[in-house]
Design an enzyme around this catalytic site. Structure first.
Site, PDB file in Angstrom:
ATOM      1  N   HIS A 288      -2.549   4.827  16.526  1.00 21.66           N
ATOM      2  CA  HIS A 288      -1.583   3.810  16.131  1.00 21.66           C
ATOM      3  C   HIS A 288      -0.335   3.941  17.016  1.00 21.66           C
ATOM      4  O   HIS A 288       0.074   5.055  17.377  1.00 21.66           O
ATOM      5  CB  HIS A 288      -1.189   3.961  14.658  1.00 21.66           C
ATOM      6  CG  HIS A 288      -2.329   3.767  13.719  1.00 21.66           C
ATOM      7  ND1 HIS A 288      -2.681   2.548  13.206  1.00 21.66           N
ATOM      8  CD2 HIS A 288      -3.222   4.666  13.209  1.00 21.66           C
ATOM      9  CE1 HIS A 288      -3.725   2.685  12.419  1.00 21.66           C
ATOM     10  NE2 HIS A 288      -4.078   3.971  12.397  1.00 21.66           N
TER      11      HIS A 288
ATOM     12  N   ASN B 192      -3.267  -1.384  12.094  1.00 23.00           N
ATOM     13  CA  ASN B 192      -4.275  -2.269  12.684  1.00 23.00           C
ATOM     14  C   ASN B 192      -5.449  -2.390  11.723  1.00 23.00           C
ATOM     15  O   ASN B 192      -5.448  -1.816  10.634  1.00 23.00           O
ATOM     16  CB  ASN B 192      -4.722  -1.753  14.050  1.00 23.00           C
ATOM     17  CG  ASN B 192      -5.142  -0.300  14.015  1.00 23.00           C
ATOM     18  OD1 ASN B 192      -5.695   0.170  13.025  1.00 23.00           O
ATOM     19  ND2 ASN B 192      -4.887   0.443  15.087  1.00 23.00           N
TER      20      ASN B 192
ATOM     21  N   GLN C 286       3.002   1.237   3.410  1.00 27.60           N
ATOM     22  CA  GLN C 286       2.659   0.184   4.365  1.00 27.60           C
ATOM     23  C   GLN C 286       3.180  -1.166   3.872  1.00 27.60           C
ATOM     24  O   GLN C 286       3.144  -1.464   2.676  1.00 27.60           O
ATOM     25  CB  GLN C 286       1.138   0.125   4.550  1.00 27.60           C
ATOM     26  CG  GLN C 286       0.676  -0.814   5.662  1.00 27.60           C
ATOM     27  CD  GLN C 286      -0.804  -0.654   5.941  1.00 27.60           C
ATOM     28  OE1 GLN C 286      -1.380   0.386   5.648  1.00 27.60           O
ATOM     29  NE2 GLN C 286      -1.430  -1.674   6.517  1.00 27.60           N
TER      30      GLN C 286
ATOM     31  N   PHE D 265       1.459  10.618   2.267  1.00 21.33           N
ATOM     32  CA  PHE D 265       0.900  10.215   3.560  1.00 21.33           C
ATOM     33  C   PHE D 265       1.709   9.077   4.198  1.00 21.33           C
ATOM     34  O   PHE D 265       2.352   9.261   5.234  1.00 21.33           O
ATOM     35  CB  PHE D 265      -0.570   9.822   3.393  1.00 21.33           C
ATOM     36  CG  PHE D 265      -1.267   9.518   4.684  1.00 21.33           C
ATOM     37  CD1 PHE D 265      -1.137  10.356   5.795  1.00 21.33           C
ATOM     38  CD2 PHE D 265      -2.070   8.387   4.815  1.00 21.33           C
ATOM     39  CE1 PHE D 265      -1.779  10.073   6.990  1.00 21.33           C
ATOM     40  CE2 PHE D 265      -2.720   8.093   5.996  1.00 21.33           C
ATOM     41  CZ  PHE D 265      -2.568   8.949   7.092  1.00 21.33           C
TER      42      PHE D 265
ATOM     43  N   LEU E 259      -3.246  10.845  13.164  1.00 17.92           N
ATOM     44  CA  LEU E 259      -2.925   9.504  13.650  1.00 17.92           C
ATOM     45  C   LEU E 259      -2.609   9.471  15.139  1.00 17.92           C
ATOM     46  O   LEU E 259      -2.346   8.396  15.682  1.00 17.92           O
ATOM     47  CB  LEU E 259      -1.730   8.929  12.867  1.00 17.92           C
ATOM     48  CG  LEU E 259      -1.917   8.773  11.352  1.00 17.92           C
ATOM     49  CD1 LEU E 259      -0.646   8.239  10.725  1.00 17.92           C
ATOM     50  CD2 LEU E 259      -3.087   7.843  11.043  1.00 17.92           C
TER      51      LEU E 259
ATOM     52  N   PHE F  53       3.747   0.757   9.062  1.00 12.30           N
ATOM     53  CA  PHE F  53       3.832   1.760   8.000  1.00 12.30           C
ATOM     54  C   PHE F  53       4.841   2.824   8.388  1.00 12.30           C
ATOM     55  O   PHE F  53       5.224   2.964   9.563  1.00 12.30           O
ATOM     56  CB  PHE F  53       2.452   2.389   7.722  1.00 12.30           C
ATOM     57  CG  PHE F  53       1.850   3.116   8.885  1.00 12.30           C
ATOM     58  CD1 PHE F  53       2.153   4.454   9.138  1.00 12.30           C
ATOM     59  CD2 PHE F  53       0.957   2.479   9.746  1.00 12.30           C
ATOM     60  CE1 PHE F  53       1.582   5.131  10.211  1.00 12.30           C
ATOM     61  CE2 PHE F  53       0.387   3.139  10.812  1.00 12.30           C
ATOM     62  CZ  PHE F  53       0.703   4.469  11.054  1.00 12.30           C
TER      63      PHE F  53
ATOM     64  N   ARG G 168       0.847  -1.200   0.000  1.00 13.02           N
ATOM     65  CA  ARG G 168       0.000   0.000   0.000  1.00 13.02           C
ATOM     66  C   ARG G 168       0.880   1.247   0.000  1.00 13.02           C
ATOM     67  O   ARG G 168       1.821   1.353   0.795  1.00 13.02           O
ATOM     68  CB  ARG G 168      -0.913   0.002   1.223  1.00 13.02           C
ATOM     69  CG  ARG G 168      -1.905   1.161   1.244  1.00 13.02           C
ATOM     70  CD  ARG G 168      -2.658   1.211   2.547  1.00 13.02           C
ATOM     71  NE  ARG G 168      -3.583   2.325   2.617  1.00 13.02           N
ATOM     72  CZ  ARG G 168      -4.064   2.841   3.735  1.00 13.02           C
ATOM     73  NH1 ARG G 168      -3.702   2.319   4.908  1.00 13.02           N
ATOM     74  NH2 ARG G 168      -4.902   3.865   3.717  1.00 13.02           N
TER      75      ARG G 168
END
Length: 481
Positions: free
Chosen positions: A122, A97, A58, A55, A118, A109, A50
């Site tokens: 996380h 998650n 991952q 941003f 965030l 990530f 990903r």
């Protein structure tokens, strides 16, 4: 001020190395999970599945889909949110998650920019250091397709533990053992494929069945072989399967056999005349054999002729070399070639037409042209010398005239005529300068005086010090009075 780190790893990817420092004191459970999975080689070969430009990137899912992953503890573990660890810049490493709290496994990530949204969601457990952050940015700039999935996903090759903050971790299997097992599995697979290839693929009759075809395929197929006979090589032509032609048998021999045997011979001859097709076939075979022999003989003769001509050429070359080494004359062909005049090309003929007007002279006339140039230079040098001598004589004559006249006026009261400029006057012209007595040099130095501002400041400071000394001396004199 950032919190101190404890622990360091290097992730080797296809896009370059990524060096990460860990906050193992603030997030011990998360860092222990990450270190243990790295020691087991869990992340080896895992792709970055990903990429969200600007941003995050991952990875950590062994299936490569984003829906897999497992933790070292065997089940998802809880979050470790620290109030002083915040997503304030790029290069921060955190756990991914499934959208709910306390659902961490193996996916993580790396941020590409500040991510305030965030905070508290996380677990942030590391940061990328040094120039390796540019490799993370390179991954973030890769081409992506649908669902934020890269078209050519980069891959984690291995993870090296540089500083292990948890020396008590005992991995279930080390990365080296895992790689050895993988190599053994691949070698076994290759051996099985090779053995299967050697045995050959068996036909599966159960795939397609058309009634009685299966029984037909099981029965062995018998091939009928055709007898090959050479009647011209058989000693007893009567015993051959193919009758011999009369042309090969030769003249008939007188036989002293009984009349029964002769009658049988007549019947066999009649039998041969009844089957002309077989005899015609044998005659065609004889003709083919003769043609093959003729072509073979022609090829052999042509080969011998070519060898003979090659030998003759080599002998002539040897003779020519020996003649040349002994200092003799060349062969007739070479002599004729030397006597033949070299033919001019069309370009040389056209250049010869215009060589007179444009100075294109042949090589043979180079010396003549050089002599002409030298002669012209010598004549010009003589002209210069003669003009210098003439000017010197004219100067002496003018001096005599001035001395004789006394006043410089022309006798008879006539004005001097207008001076006519001689075209050759420039040849004898000489350039004279007045002798420098140093006055011009001194004047130039005075006009172009260089003023250094540092000297002016030094002079001002020196004057200030002198003024202070005089003031101090005046005070001391008053005190003594």
């Amino acid at each position: 001020m950032a919190l101190p780190t404890n622990g360091r790893v290097i992730i080797d990817t296809t896009a370059g190395e990524i060096e990460i420092e860990l906050w193992s004191k603030e997030t011990p459970r998360t860092c222990r999970n990450f270190i243990a999975l790295a020691l087991e080689g869990y992340y080896d070969g895992v792709i970055f599945h990903r990429i969200v430009p600007g941003f995050l990137v991952q990875t950590g899912d062994k299936t490569g889909t984003g829906g897999g992953g497992e933790s070292f503890y065997g089940e998802p573990f809880e979050d470790e949110i620290h109030p002083r660890l915040r997503y304030a810049h790029r290069g921060l490493v955190a756990m991914a998650n499934n959208g709910t709290k306390n659902s961490n496994d193996s996916q993580f990530f790396i941020t590409l920019d500040r991510a305030d949204e965030l905070h508290g969601k996380h677990t942030l457990f590391g940061r990328v250091i040094g120039d390796t952050v540019y490799n993370v940015m390179k991954i973030g700039e890769m081409e992506i397709g649908e669902n934020e999935r890269p078209v050519y996903p980069p891959k984690i090759k291995s993870i090296t533990i540089v500083d292990n903050p948890f020396p008590d971790i005992i991995p279930r299997i080390t990365a080296a053992e895992k790689r050895a097992q993988q190599r053994a599995r691949e070698a076994g697979q290759r051996e099985r494929e090779e053995a299967e290839r050697r045995r050959g693929a068996k036909k599966d009759v159960k795939l397609l069945s058309f009634g009685g075809e299966q029984d037909d395929e099981t029965e062995p197929v018998a091939f009928k072989k055709k007898n090959i006979a050479r009647p011209d090589l058989v000693d007893n032509p009567d015993a051959a399967g193919i009758p011999m032609p009369e042309s090969l048998l030769g003249p008939p021999k007188k036989s002293h056999e009984p009349p029964r045997e002769r009658a049988s011979e007549k019947e066999s001859s009649k039998h041969q005349h009844e089957k002309p097709s077989k005899s015609s076939k044998s005659e065609g075979a004889d003709k083919d054999i003769k043609k093959i022999r003729e072509t073979h003989a022609k090829e052999k003769a042509s080969g011998s002729d070519a060898r003979r001509t090659e030998i003759e050429q080599m002998e002539s070359e040897i003779r020519r070399l020996t003649r040349k080494r002994e200092g003799g004359e060349d062969s007739d062909e070479e002599a004729a070639r030397k006597k033949a005049k070299p033919t001019k090309s069309y370009l040389e003929e056209e250049l010869a037409k215009y060589s007179k007007g444009r100075g294109l002279q042949k090589k043979g006339k180079g010396r003549k042209d050089e002599g002409d140039v030298l002669a012209a230079l010598n004549s010009f040098r003589g002209l210069l010398q003669s003009n210098v001598n003439l000017e010197m004589e004219d100067g002496t004559e003018e001096g005599d005239r001035v001395g004789d006249s006394g006043g410089g006026t022309v006798p008879g009261g006539e004005d001097p005529g207008i001076e006519v400029d001689d075209d050759r006057g420039f040849i004898g012209h000489a350039l004279h300068f007045p002798k420098d007595d140093g006055e011009e040099t001194r004047k130039a130095e005075k006009d172009y005086e260089v003023i250094d501002p540092r000297q002016r400041g030094a002079r001002a400071r020196e004057e200030e010090r002198e003024r202070k000394r005089t003031a101090m001396k005046g005070k001391n004199g008053r005190g003594r009075r």
